[in-house]
Design an enzyme around this catalytic site. Structure first.
Site, PDB file in Angstrom:
ATOM      1  N   PHE A  56       0.805  -1.214   0.000  1.00 31.64           N
ATOM      2  CA  PHE A  56       0.000   0.000   0.000  1.00 31.64           C
ATOM      3  C   PHE A  56       0.837   1.263   0.000  1.00 31.64           C
ATOM      4  O   PHE A  56       0.403   2.315  -0.471  1.00 31.64           O
ATOM      5  CB  PHE A  56      -0.936   0.022   1.230  1.00 31.64           C
ATOM      6  CG  PHE A  56      -0.235   0.319   2.529  1.00 31.64           C
ATOM      7  CD1 PHE A  56       0.052   1.621   2.917  1.00 31.64           C
ATOM      8  CD2 PHE A  56       0.158  -0.705   3.388  1.00 31.64           C
ATOM      9  CE1 PHE A  56       0.706   1.892   4.115  1.00 31.64           C
ATOM     10  CE2 PHE A  56       0.805  -0.449   4.573  1.00 31.64           C
ATOM     11  CZ  PHE A  56       1.085   0.861   4.939  1.00 31.64           C
ATOM     12  N   LYS A 112      -1.004  -6.707  -9.379  1.00 37.35           N
ATOM     13  CA  LYS A 112      -2.010  -6.621  -8.329  1.00 37.35           C
ATOM     14  C   LYS A 112      -1.649  -5.499  -7.361  1.00 37.35           C
ATOM     15  O   LYS A 112      -0.774  -5.656  -6.516  1.00 37.35           O
ATOM     16  CB  LYS A 112      -2.122  -7.936  -7.546  1.00 37.35           C
ATOM     17  CG  LYS A 112      -3.372  -7.987  -6.667  1.00 37.35           C
ATOM     18  CD  LYS A 112      -3.309  -9.046  -5.587  1.00 37.35           C
ATOM     19  CE  LYS A 112      -2.578  -8.562  -4.362  1.00 37.35           C
ATOM     20  NZ  LYS A 112      -3.291  -7.452  -3.651  1.00 37.35           N
ATOM     21  N   SER A 134       5.925  -7.672   3.111  1.00 39.84           N
ATOM     22  CA  SER A 134       6.500  -8.159   4.367  1.00 39.84           C
ATOM     23  C   SER A 134       7.324  -9.415   4.118  1.00 39.84           C
ATOM     24  O   SER A 134       7.132 -10.120   3.125  1.00 39.84           O
ATOM     25  CB  SER A 134       5.393  -8.465   5.374  1.00 39.84           C
ATOM     26  OG  SER A 134       4.649  -9.602   4.960  1.00 39.84           O
ATOM     27  N   CYS A 188       9.801   1.473   3.579  1.00 43.69           N
ATOM     28  CA  CYS A 188      10.745   0.410   3.906  1.00 43.69           C
ATOM     29  C   CYS A 188      12.119   0.937   4.277  1.00 43.69           C
ATOM     30  O   CYS A 188      12.934   0.205   4.837  1.00 43.69           O
ATOM     31  CB  CYS A 188      10.859  -0.583   2.749  1.00 43.69           C
ATOM     32  SG  CYS A 188      11.542   0.119   1.246  1.00 43.69           S
ATOM     33  N   GLU A 225       9.392  -4.864  12.989  1.00 42.99           N
ATOM     34  CA  GLU A 225       9.025  -3.784  12.074  1.00 42.99           C
ATOM     35  C   GLU A 225       7.656  -3.239  12.493  1.00 42.99           C
ATOM     36  O   GLU A 225       6.636  -3.919  12.382  1.00 42.99           O
ATOM     37  CB  GLU A 225       8.971  -4.292  10.632  1.00 42.99           C
ATOM     38  CG  GLU A 225       8.661  -3.199   9.628  1.00 42.99           C
ATOM     39  CD  GLU A 225       8.685  -3.687   8.187  1.00 42.99           C
ATOM     40  OE1 GLU A 225       9.018  -2.883   7.308  1.00 42.99           O
ATOM     41  OE2 GLU A 225       8.364  -4.872   7.954  1.00 42.99           O
TER      42      GLU A 225
END
Length: 509
Positions: free
Chosen positions: A153, A177, A230, A285, A387
């Site tokens: 996202f 996707k 992830s 990230c 994280e």
């Protein structure tokens, strides 16, 4: 950006399509919590339909002369330049990235497309002459077929830039996707791609959850799968795709370090910590999360950081006067709050609590977490290990550069790390010894330029392939090797050639 209700659709074989199973989930604006549209949860059948369209388009697309394929990359670049603000607003609406940062994301993708325009030079093969009498060898880079990609996202535009231009520029076709939480950019971008005249089926968009992705694993038309997400998701895709022999390029999670030495330029340090730690609400990230500070400047750093963090404004992503927008969802907000609780329980000091930021009335139902700072953190605490993906900073004291490097080396993730120093010895030691894939010196976000590969190591990368640059060309192509004997058509084939050991050796095996 219009307030009109947004109905996200799949784009398959050149057509915008509603999902045949009728399943949709609400699309929300994280700045307000309001439902602004709906996103399809596509069936496995729809996913396979998109792959079939890409497979049908592949032979003609891969046979198209390279300069003609590149014309479409040039047109995409021009379309993004001409529609920069519209695309940035799309990101700010459903992903709720601050509008200034959304503009920056689109700008970076424009740079990536500029780099993708060098695909013809990067696809050049190799030739070796004189392997044997009248025999030469050649290596060419050839496309493979249909690739599929999964985007997170937090960077809907950037991941499009990492995957699609390189895949189709090298002659492959693609099924993409987007995240169901931030699909609007790709809907707008696909409209622009259609306007370029790209042949149908070359790029297809399908929305959905894990069922959409898992349908690719045993589809014989799928050559490879790409992901930014992830680490658990990356490992799951690696297992499913690997079982069926698919290529994968899988970028996983991160826990990024910043090491501040005693000679760090303090003003620059604080400015970069704010941008790196709180920019995009900490949802990137390469956001700094763990900050190791040598004891000589530890107290000064904390005092300066807290003062600056308290003065940051939080609010609507479309408001240019605020510093930080919301996190992506109510679930993400709840998760960040949970980690703040864990930090307190573990014994860290909550020096700045961002759980209840001051907000305008219109944004009080949005998903906001303000700047949050923990001090007296140790590496074994959950807030230092996991994280969090939010604007939470963990400050740790170290005695010297070796202490900071030890923390980085012992962490299971290896995405990025930065050092702030004016000492060339510290700089070179950090570059050589920091056990991460991306390193920054006096920068808070160590994102490589598009000419260079982007990706971590250790738990931050599943496999070996990274995005951007020549690494992307290598992933989306295969080496084909030709052994070529040249024969004089007037000379015929001398009988002695049958006894030539060099001829026999070149075809051995």
């Amino acid at each position: 950006m219009s307030s009109q209700y947004i109905k996200i659709k799949n784009h398959i074989n050149g057509e915008w399509l509603d999902e045949s199973n009728g399943q949709y989930e609400p699309l929300k604006n994280p700045s307000t919590g309001a439902v602004i549209g709906e996103v399809p949860l596509s069936s496995a059948e729809t996913s396979r339909q998109a792959v079939a369209a890409a497979a049908e388009a592949f032979p003609e697309w891969s046979a198209m002369p390279l300069p003609k394929r590149m014309d479409f990359i040039f047109k995409m670049h021009r379309a993004m330049v001409d529609n920069h603000e519209m695309l940035a607003e799309a990101i700010a609406v459903d992903q709720a990235k601050h509008i200034a940062e959304a503009r920056g994301e689109v700008g970076r993708v424009i740079e990536i497309l500029q780099m993708a325009c060098s695909i013809p030079a990067l696809m050049q093969g190799e030739t070796i002459q004189g392997i044997a009498n009248n025999i030469n060898g050649r290596v060419i880079k050839a496309p493979l077929g249909v690739f599929c990609g999964v985007a997170p996202f937090n960077f809907p535009a950037l991941v499009f830039g990492w995957f699609i231009p390189f895949a189709i520029g090298t002659g492959n076709t693609f099924v993409y996707k987007p995240s169901t939480e931030s699909p609007l950019f790709m809907q707008r971008m696909m409209d622009l791609i259609v306007e370029t005249g790209l042949p149908k089926g070359v790029v297809n968009i399908v929305h959905g959850d894990r069922d959409t992705v898992e349908a690719w694993y045993d589809d014989e038309n799928v050559t490879g799968i790409c992901l930014v997400g992830s680490t658990p998701t990356a490992k799951s895709i690696a297992a499913g795709a690997g079982k069926h022999g698919k290529k994968t390029m899988l970028l996983g999670g991160a826990k990024n370090f910043l090491l501040a030495m005693e000679d760090a330029p303090m003003d620059l340090l604080i400015e970069n910590v704010l941008m790196s730690g709180y920019g995009s609400a900490g949802q990137r990230c390469l956001a700094v999360s763990n900050i190791a500070v040598v004891e000589e400047i530890y107290d000064e750093f904390i005092e300066r950081l807290l003062e600056a963090s308290k003065n940051l404004t939080v609010g609507d992503a479309m408001d240019p006067d605020v510093f930080m927008g919301p996190v992506i969802s109510a679930k993400a907000k709840e998760r960040i709050h949970h980690y703040i609780d864990l930090g307190i329980e573990a014994g860290a000091k909550l020096a700045l609590d961002g759980r209840n930021p001051d907000l305008p009335e219109a944004n009080r139902d949005g998903y906001f977490v303000g700047p949050t700072v923990f001090t007296d953190v140790t590496p074994c605490m959950p807030i230092a290990k996991d994280e969090i993906f939010g604007p939470v900073l963990s400050i740790m004291k170290v005695g010297c550069i070796n202490g900071g490097l030890r923390m980085i080396r012992n962490h299971e993730m290896g995405n990025g790390a930065c050092i702030f120093t004016q000492n060339s010895y510290y700089t070179e030691k950090f570059i050589n010894e920091a056990d991460v894939g991306m390193i920054g010196v006096n920068v808070g976000v160590c994102a490589p330029h598009p000419y260079l590969p982007f990706g971590g190591i250790k738990g931050s990368l599943v496999g070996n392939n990274k995005v951007q640059g020549k690494d992307a060309i290598d992933f989306f192509t295969q080496n084909k090797v030709a052994t070529i004997r040249t024969v004089d058509p007037k000379a015929g084939q001398p009988a002695a050639a049958k006894k030539d050991s060099s001829v026999r050796s070149c075809v051995a095996g």
